[in-house]
Scaffold this motif. Structure first.
Motif, PDB file in Angstrom:
ATOM      1  N   SER A 154       0.359 -54.034  47.999  1.00 22.47           N
ATOM      2  CA  SER A 154      -0.436 -55.217  48.319  1.00 22.47           C
ATOM      3  C   SER A 154      -0.500 -55.408  49.827  1.00 22.47           C
ATOM      4  CB  SER A 154       0.124 -56.473  47.644  1.00 22.47           C
ATOM      5  OG  SER A 154       1.386 -56.802  48.162  1.00 22.47           O
ATOM      6  N   ILE A 155      -1.615 -56.003  50.253  1.00 23.95           N
ATOM      7  CA  ILE A 155      -1.829 -56.312  51.666  1.00 23.95           C
ATOM      8  C   ILE A 155      -2.508 -57.673  51.747  1.00 23.95           C
ATOM      9  CG2 ILE A 155      -3.094 -55.704  53.781  1.00 23.95           C
ATOM     10  CD1 ILE A 155      -2.898 -52.787  52.997  1.00 23.95           C
ATOM     11  N   ASP A 156      -1.988 -58.505  52.639  1.00 21.91           N
ATOM     12  CA  ASP A 156      -2.624 -59.769  52.995  1.00 21.91           C
ATOM     13  C   ASP A 156      -2.615 -59.824  54.520  1.00 21.91           C
ATOM     14  OD1 ASP A 156      -3.679 -62.301  53.167  1.00 21.91           O
ATOM     15  OD2 ASP A 156      -1.887 -63.324  52.407  1.00 21.91           O
ATOM     16  N   ALA A 157      -3.564 -59.104  55.133  1.00 29.50           N
ATOM     17  CA  ALA A 157      -3.626 -58.975  56.591  1.00 29.50           C
ATOM     18  C   ALA A 157      -3.946 -60.331  57.226  1.00 29.50           C
ATOM     19  CB  ALA A 157      -4.683 -57.953  56.970  1.00 29.50           C
ATOM     20  N   PHE A 171       2.174 -52.063  62.864  1.00 33.37           N
ATOM     21  CA  PHE A 171       2.809 -51.819  61.564  1.00 33.37           C
ATOM     22  C   PHE A 171       1.826 -51.281  60.527  1.00 33.37           C
ATOM     23  CE2 PHE A 171       6.072 -54.455  63.426  1.00 33.37           C
ATOM     24  CZ  PHE A 171       7.232 -53.888  62.930  1.00 33.37           C
ATOM     25  N   ALA A 172       0.565 -51.636  60.636  1.00 28.38           N
ATOM     26  CA  ALA A 172      -0.429 -51.183  59.666  1.00 28.38           C
ATOM     27  C   ALA A 172      -0.936 -49.776  59.973  1.00 28.38           C
ATOM     28  CB  ALA A 172      -1.604 -52.166  59.616  1.00 28.38           C
ATOM     29  N   THR A 173      -0.408 -49.163  61.007  1.00 28.44           N
ATOM     30  CA  THR A 173      -0.746 -47.784  61.348  1.00 28.44           C
ATOM     31  C   THR A 173       0.429 -46.909  60.931  1.00 28.44           C
ATOM     32  OG1 THR A 173      -2.070 -48.556  63.215  1.00 28.44           O
ATOM     33  CG2 THR A 173      -1.407 -46.233  63.232  1.00 28.44           C
ATOM     34  N   SER A 174       0.267 -46.216  59.818  1.00 26.97           N
ATOM     35  CA  SER A 174       1.397 -45.454  59.264  1.00 26.97           C
ATOM     36  C   SER A 174       1.901 -44.379  60.216  1.00 26.97           C
ATOM     37  CB  SER A 174       1.028 -44.857  57.910  1.00 26.97           C
ATOM     38  OG  SER A 174      -0.169 -44.124  58.002  1.00 26.97           O
ATOM     39  N   ALA A 175       1.048 -43.896  61.112  1.00 30.99           N
ATOM     40  CA  ALA A 175       1.483 -42.882  62.075  1.00 30.99           C
ATOM     41  C   ALA A 175       2.541 -43.426  63.034  1.00 30.99           C
ATOM     42  CB  ALA A 175       0.282 -42.353  62.855  1.00 30.99           C
ATOM     43  N   ASN A 176       2.718 -44.755  63.121  1.00 29.56           N
ATOM     44  CA  ASN A 176       3.730 -45.346  63.996  1.00 29.56           C
ATOM     45  C   ASN A 176       5.123 -45.367  63.363  1.00 29.56           C
ATOM     46  OD1 ASN A 176       1.990 -45.851  66.120  1.00 29.56           O
ATOM     47  ND2 ASN A 176       1.378 -47.835  65.296  1.00 29.56           N
ATOM     48  N   ASP A 220      -1.676 -36.510  54.293  1.00 29.68           N
ATOM     49  CA  ASP A 220      -2.689 -37.009  55.218  1.00 29.68           C
ATOM     50  C   ASP A 220      -2.778 -38.516  55.035  1.00 29.68           C
ATOM     51  OD1 ASP A 220      -3.343 -34.482  56.204  1.00 29.68           O
ATOM     52  OD2 ASP A 220      -4.793 -34.145  54.591  1.00 29.68           O
ATOM     53  N   VAL A 221      -2.766 -39.243  56.131  1.00 25.77           N
ATOM     54  CA  VAL A 221      -2.856 -40.694  56.043  1.00 25.77           C
ATOM     55  C   VAL A 221      -4.002 -41.179  56.926  1.00 25.77           C
ATOM     56  CG1 VAL A 221      -0.449 -41.121  55.428  1.00 25.77           C
ATOM     57  CG2 VAL A 221      -1.077 -40.967  57.816  1.00 25.77           C
ATOM     58  N   PRO A 222      -4.726 -42.170  56.444  1.00 26.00           N
ATOM     59  CA  PRO A 222      -5.794 -42.739  57.261  1.00 26.00           C
ATOM     60  C   PRO A 222      -5.206 -43.536  58.424  1.00 26.00           C
ATOM     61  CG  PRO A 222      -5.528 -44.009  55.254  1.00 26.00           C
ATOM     62  CD  PRO A 222      -4.604 -42.833  55.147  1.00 26.00           C
ATOM     63  N   PRO A 223      -6.050 -43.911  59.380  1.00 23.83           N
ATOM     64  CA  PRO A 223      -5.536 -44.656  60.535  1.00 23.83           C
ATOM     65  C   PRO A 223      -4.872 -45.984  60.173  1.00 23.83           C
ATOM     66  CG  PRO A 223      -7.778 -43.910  60.948  1.00 23.83           C
ATOM     67  CD  PRO A 223      -7.467 -43.591  59.516  1.00 23.83           C
ATOM     68  N   GLN A 224      -5.335 -46.668  59.138  1.00 23.18           N
ATOM     69  CA  GLN A 224      -4.792 -47.964  58.768  1.00 23.18           C
ATOM     70  C   GLN A 224      -4.361 -47.965  57.309  1.00 23.18           C
ATOM     71  OE1 GLN A 224      -4.677 -51.102  60.804  1.00 23.18           O
ATOM     72  NE2 GLN A 224      -4.594 -49.418  62.248  1.00 23.18           N
ATOM     73  N   LEU A 225      -3.346 -48.775  56.998  1.00 21.37           N
ATOM     74  CA  LEU A 225      -2.896 -48.938  55.622  1.00 21.37           C
ATOM     75  C   LEU A 225      -3.991 -49.578  54.782  1.00 21.37           C
ATOM     76  CD1 LEU A 225       0.705 -50.423  56.062  1.00 21.37           C
ATOM     77  CD2 LEU A 225       0.052 -48.034  55.741  1.00 21.37           C
ATOM     78  N   SER A 226      -3.978 -49.250  53.504  1.00 21.12           N
ATOM     79  CA  SER A 226      -4.869 -49.901  52.549  1.00 21.12           C
ATOM     80  C   SER A 226      -4.135 -50.002  51.226  1.00 21.12           C
ATOM     81  CB  SER A 226      -6.170 -49.115  52.388  1.00 21.12           C
ATOM     82  OG  SER A 226      -5.899 -47.807  51.925  1.00 21.12           O
TER      83      SER A 226
END
Length: 171
Positions: free
Chosen positions: A75-78, A23-28, A44-50
């Motif tokens: 917000s993110i609380d991984a 889920f934290a990989t926007s390309a998915n 363009d999106v990085p490999p992981q959400l931030s």
């Protein structure tokens, strides 16, 4: 403004870490979006959400009209929670909270979406006739795609959401 709520729940046969990584990989995101929506990420999106990440994309929700949408990860609380909000797009309000919790045998993934259409109260018939059905279709497709990818711990084995897995309400 009439605010609607979607609450979906799905128990997946995967680990919390694997669910989070997916889920934290926007390309998915295209993999769990129905083809009829013609979803295309346009930034363009990085490999992981931030936190603060802006993702732009287009969809074709109705009559082959392409609609631009800009979402920001607020917000993110991984590996438990992330929240995205629409900054520009078809809704007056779109706030989407993604939650992940380890359960026996896997992980429970929950989505809590608060949304409102523009031009309320004039848009209410559009919601009842089209928008709600489209959102039910989108979340139903997502449910099936995730069950196929990870396996399901829920009672339904054919990838369809069991009763109560996706609930719409107004607040």
């Amino acid at each position: 403004m009439r605010i609607h709520r979607i609450h979906s729940r799905q128990r997946l046969a995967t680990s919390l870490e694997q669910a989070w990584d997916f889920f934290a990989t926007s390309a998915n995101l295209p993999a769990i979006t129905p083809d009829w929506l013609n979803f295309q990420i346009t930034s363009d999106v990085p490999p992981q959400l931030s936190e603060g990440l802006a993702i732009s994309y287009t969809i074709t929700p109705l009559l082959n009209v392409r609609v631009s949408w800009l979402t920001v990860i607020v917000s993110i609380d991984a590996p438990s929670v992330f929240v995205d909000e629409q900054r520009a797009g078809p809704y007056q309000l779109w706030h989407h909270r993604h939650e992940f919790e380890a359960v026996e045998g896997g992980v429970e993934a929950r989505d809590i979406v608060h949304y409102a259409l523009p031009f309320d109260p004039f848009s209410r018939p559009l919601h009842d006739l089209i928008v709600r059905r489209q959102l039910e279709s989108i979340f139903g497709h997502r449910y099936g795609a995730l069950a196929e990818r990870f396996g399901s711990l829920d009672a339904a084995t054919d990838g369809t959401p069991p009763p109560g897995a996706i609930v719409f309400s107004m607040i």
